[in-house]
Design a protein around this motif. Structure first.
Motif, PDB file in Angstrom:
ATOM      1  N   SER A 130     105.092  43.917 123.105  1.00  0.00           N
ATOM      2  CA  SER A 130     103.995  43.858 122.140  1.00  0.00           C
ATOM      3  C   SER A 130     104.239  42.854 121.015  1.00  0.00           C
ATOM      4  N   THR A 131     105.461  42.803 120.481  1.00  0.00           N
ATOM      5  CA  THR A 131     105.744  41.839 119.416  1.00  0.00           C
ATOM      6  C   THR A 131     105.644  40.415 119.934  1.00  0.00           C
ATOM      7  N   MET A 132     106.117  40.172 121.150  1.00  0.00           N
ATOM      8  CA  MET A 132     106.022  38.832 121.740  1.00  0.00           C
ATOM      9  C   MET A 132     104.564  38.392 121.859  1.00  0.00           C
ATOM     10  N   MET A 133     103.699  39.306 122.319  1.00  0.00           N
ATOM     11  CA  MET A 133     102.292  38.965 122.496  1.00  0.00           C
ATOM     12  C   MET A 133     101.573  38.847 121.148  1.00  0.00           C
ATOM     13  N   LEU A 134     101.984  39.653 120.175  1.00  0.00           N
ATOM     14  CA  LEU A 134     101.389  39.550 118.837  1.00  0.00           C
ATOM     15  C   LEU A 134     101.702  38.192 118.221  1.00  0.00           C
ATOM     16  N   VAL A 135     102.947  37.750 118.337  1.00  0.00           N
ATOM     17  CA  VAL A 135     103.334  36.437 117.810  1.00  0.00           C
ATOM     18  C   VAL A 135     102.561  35.327 118.524  1.00  0.00           C
ATOM     19  N   ALA A 136     102.411  35.447 119.839  1.00  0.00           N
ATOM     20  CA  ALA A 136     101.661  34.439 120.601  1.00  0.00           C
ATOM     21  C   ALA A 136     100.222  34.348 120.101  1.00  0.00           C
ATOM     22  N   LEU A 137      99.593  35.487 119.882  1.00  0.00           N
ATOM     23  CA  LEU A 137      98.206  35.500 119.405  1.00  0.00           C
ATOM     24  C   LEU A 137      98.098  34.909 118.001  1.00  0.00           C
ATOM     25  N   VAL A 138      99.061  35.230 117.140  1.00  0.00           N
ATOM     26  CA  VAL A 138      99.040  34.700 115.774  1.00  0.00           C
ATOM     27  C   VAL A 138      99.252  33.186 115.778  1.00  0.00           C
ATOM     28  N   VAL A 157      88.382  33.804 125.753  1.00  0.00           N
ATOM     29  CA  VAL A 157      89.442  34.343 126.620  1.00  0.00           C
ATOM     30  C   VAL A 157      90.578  34.903 125.773  1.00  0.00           C
ATOM     31  N   ILE A 158      90.998  34.142 124.754  1.00  0.00           N
ATOM     32  CA  ILE A 158      92.077  34.640 123.888  1.00  0.00           C
ATOM     33  C   ILE A 158      91.566  35.799 123.031  1.00  0.00           C
ATOM     34  N   SER A 159      90.282  35.796 122.684  1.00  0.00           N
ATOM     35  CA  SER A 159      89.701  36.925 121.945  1.00  0.00           C
ATOM     36  C   SER A 159      89.748  38.186 122.804  1.00  0.00           C
ATOM     37  N   MET A 160      89.455  38.032 124.098  1.00  0.00           N
ATOM     38  CA  MET A 160      89.501  39.174 125.005  1.00  0.00           C
ATOM     39  C   MET A 160      90.939  39.676 125.176  1.00  0.00           C
ATOM     40  N   ALA A 161      91.892  38.744 125.242  1.00  0.00           N
ATOM     41  CA  ALA A 161      93.297  39.144 125.353  1.00  0.00           C
ATOM     42  C   ALA A 161      93.706  39.986 124.152  1.00  0.00           C
ATOM     43  N   ALA A 162      93.323  39.546 122.954  1.00  0.00           N
ATOM     44  CA  ALA A 162      93.650  40.298 121.739  1.00  0.00           C
ATOM     45  C   ALA A 162      92.948  41.652 121.734  1.00  0.00           C
ATOM     46  N   ALA A 163      91.699  41.677 122.207  1.00  0.00           N
ATOM     47  CA  ALA A 163      90.945  42.945 122.266  1.00  0.00           C
ATOM     48  C   ALA A 163      91.605  43.920 123.231  1.00  0.00           C
ATOM     49  N   TRP A 164      92.073  43.421 124.371  1.00  0.00           N
ATOM     50  CA  TRP A 164      92.758  44.299 125.336  1.00  0.00           C
ATOM     51  C   TRP A 164      94.037  44.867 124.731  1.00  0.00           C
ATOM     52  N   GLN A 165      94.786  44.029 124.004  1.00  0.00           N
ATOM     53  CA  GLN A 165      96.003  44.530 123.360  1.00  0.00           C
ATOM     54  C   GLN A 165      95.649  45.622 122.340  1.00  0.00           C
ATOM     55  N   THR A 166      94.574  45.400 121.582  1.00  0.00           N
ATOM     56  CA  THR A 166      94.137  46.398 120.613  1.00  0.00           C
ATOM     57  C   THR A 166      93.756  47.699 121.307  1.00  0.00           C
ATOM     58  N   LEU A 167      92.940  47.579 122.354  1.00  0.00           N
ATOM     59  CA  LEU A 167      92.484  48.767 123.073  1.00  0.00           C
ATOM     60  C   LEU A 167      93.638  49.503 123.744  1.00  0.00           C
ATOM     61  N   SER A 168      94.647  48.764 124.173  1.00  0.00           N
ATOM     62  CA  SER A 168      95.794  49.433 124.803  1.00  0.00           C
ATOM     63  C   SER A 168      96.435  50.410 123.819  1.00  0.00           C
ATOM     64  N   TYR A 169      96.505  50.030 122.540  1.00  0.00           N
ATOM     65  CA  TYR A 169      97.106  50.929 121.558  1.00  0.00           C
ATOM     66  C   TYR A 169      96.132  51.999 121.079  1.00  0.00           C
ATOM     67  N   VAL A 170      94.842  51.702 121.096  1.00  0.00           N
ATOM     68  CA  VAL A 170      93.852  52.740 120.794  1.00  0.00           C
ATOM     69  C   VAL A 170      93.958  53.859 121.832  1.00  0.00           C
ATOM     70  N   PHE A 171      94.021  53.467 123.110  1.00  0.00           N
ATOM     71  CA  PHE A 171      94.132  54.481 124.163  1.00  0.00           C
ATOM     72  C   PHE A 171      95.522  55.115 124.187  1.00  0.00           C
TER      73      PHE A 171
END
Length: 335
Positions: A244-252, A52-66
């Motif tokens: 984005s920074t808030m979510m990046l810190v959460a994932l890290v 689930v957390i892997s998918m969350a990180a993937a969605w964040q990545t894809l959001s910036y790819v798109f």
């Protein structure tokens, strides 16, 4: 000076500003690295819920790819809508992961595997379902507000629905935090001295992630309180800092304090539905009750389960020293 198509093309999907493609590349790379780390950790620790957390990180990545694709193709509605939806919805998966982790902490670090009488797996299911409600509401609102050729009233309606969804998300977070505090009190009494420090570290991580999500919720509520006319949507620095920074810190944080490392092994997972049924759904106890699993309470109206009795009758089943038996629970040994 080179003109910015996002700001000058009359058919641009961007709301009156020139997005920084360098920043988009940076966050795509950062989220991509975090995604790879989470996928690796999910495989190493063999925890299904970690996907689930892997998918969350993937969605964040894809959001910036798109987002990058949209910056390079400013008139393409599809690219713009996809990045817009992904960046709005990905944090809900992080939120759901927090709920899943605390449920497993209740099971691993308390005696009865309950909070306020709610069993750990039911507690997890309840909050995940509530998160899905918030997800559907936000997705519906964001979709309504992200189309083209919309009137001001239609955009406002979509944004208000989206804001209602994040309001629900925040309400659920408050309720969850109350239960997390109750869990902390029980855990400090019941967890073993060896388990307590790492349980507290992970719990503090959950609190920190909820604070980061709450900062992001407050930002989004302020951003869309006046529709797109608030000025915030056309200053992307706010989004990078408060979303984005808030979510990046959460994932890290979850990379550093991964639940699979703190609650390792198959024995830390919830008992299967079949196991709970065999032992009596209301009788399964937490790992803080002691030793290997599964454990169950002996209730006045429920005897020892057939599964446990059959195991006791097996000649290879280890025999207990009756002088050392604790009658508060019975233990079924691993072979």
């Amino acid at each position: 000076m080179t003109k910015c198509p996002a700001n000058t093309d009359p058919n641009s999907q961007w709301p009156g500003f020139c997005p920084n493609i360098g920043a988009a590349y940076l966050f795509a790379i950062l989220f991509g690295l975090v995604t790879c780390a989470h996928v690796a950790q999910a495989i190493i620790h063999r925890k299904g819920y970690a996907w689930v957390i892997s998918m969350a990180a993937a969605w964040q990545t894809l959001s910036y790819v798109f987002r990058i694709l949209s910056i390079n193709n400013v008139t393409n509605e599809t690219w713009y809508i996809i990045w817009f939806l992904l960046i709005l919805l990905a944090p809900l998966l992080i939120n759901a992961f927090v709920y899943m982790v605390l449920g497993r902490m209740v099971y691993n670090f308390t005696v009865k595997a309950k909070i306020l009488g709610i069993k750990a797996w039911r507690f997890t299911l309840l909050f995940v379902l509530l998160d899905i409600v918030a997800f559907i509401t936000q997705a519906a609102g964001a979709s309504m507000a992200s189309g083209t050729n919309l009137t001001h009233a239609q955009i406002f309606r979509g944004l208000h629905i989206y804001m209602g969804g994040i309001g629900l998300q925040w309400l659920f977070i408050f309720c969850f935090t109350f239960l997390a505090i109750r869990f902390q009190k029980e855990m400090t009494r019941e967890a073993s001295p060896a388990e307590k420090p790492k349980a507290l570290r992970l719990l503090y991580v959950l609190y920190a992630v909820l604070i980061l999500i709450s900062i992001r919720i407050i930002f989004r509520l302020i951003e869309y309180s006046q529709g797109y006319s608030s000025g915030i949507p056309v200053h992307e620095a706010y989004q990078y800092v408060f979303d984005s920074t808030m979510m990046l810190v959460a994932l890290v944080l979850f990379n550093i304090f991964h639940p699979g490392r703190i609650m390792p092994g198959k024995e830390s997972d919830f008992p299967s539905r079949k196991e709970r049924k065999a032992l009596g759904k209301n009788n399964v106890m937490g790992r803080a009750a002691g030793g290997a699993l599964p454990l169950y309470e002996v209730s006045p109206d429920a005897g020892v389960s057939d599964t446990a009795v059959s195991a006791e009758q097996n000649p290879t089943y280890p025999k207990l020293d009756q002088s050392n038996v604790s009658y508060g629970y019975v233990r079924e040994f691993d072979h």
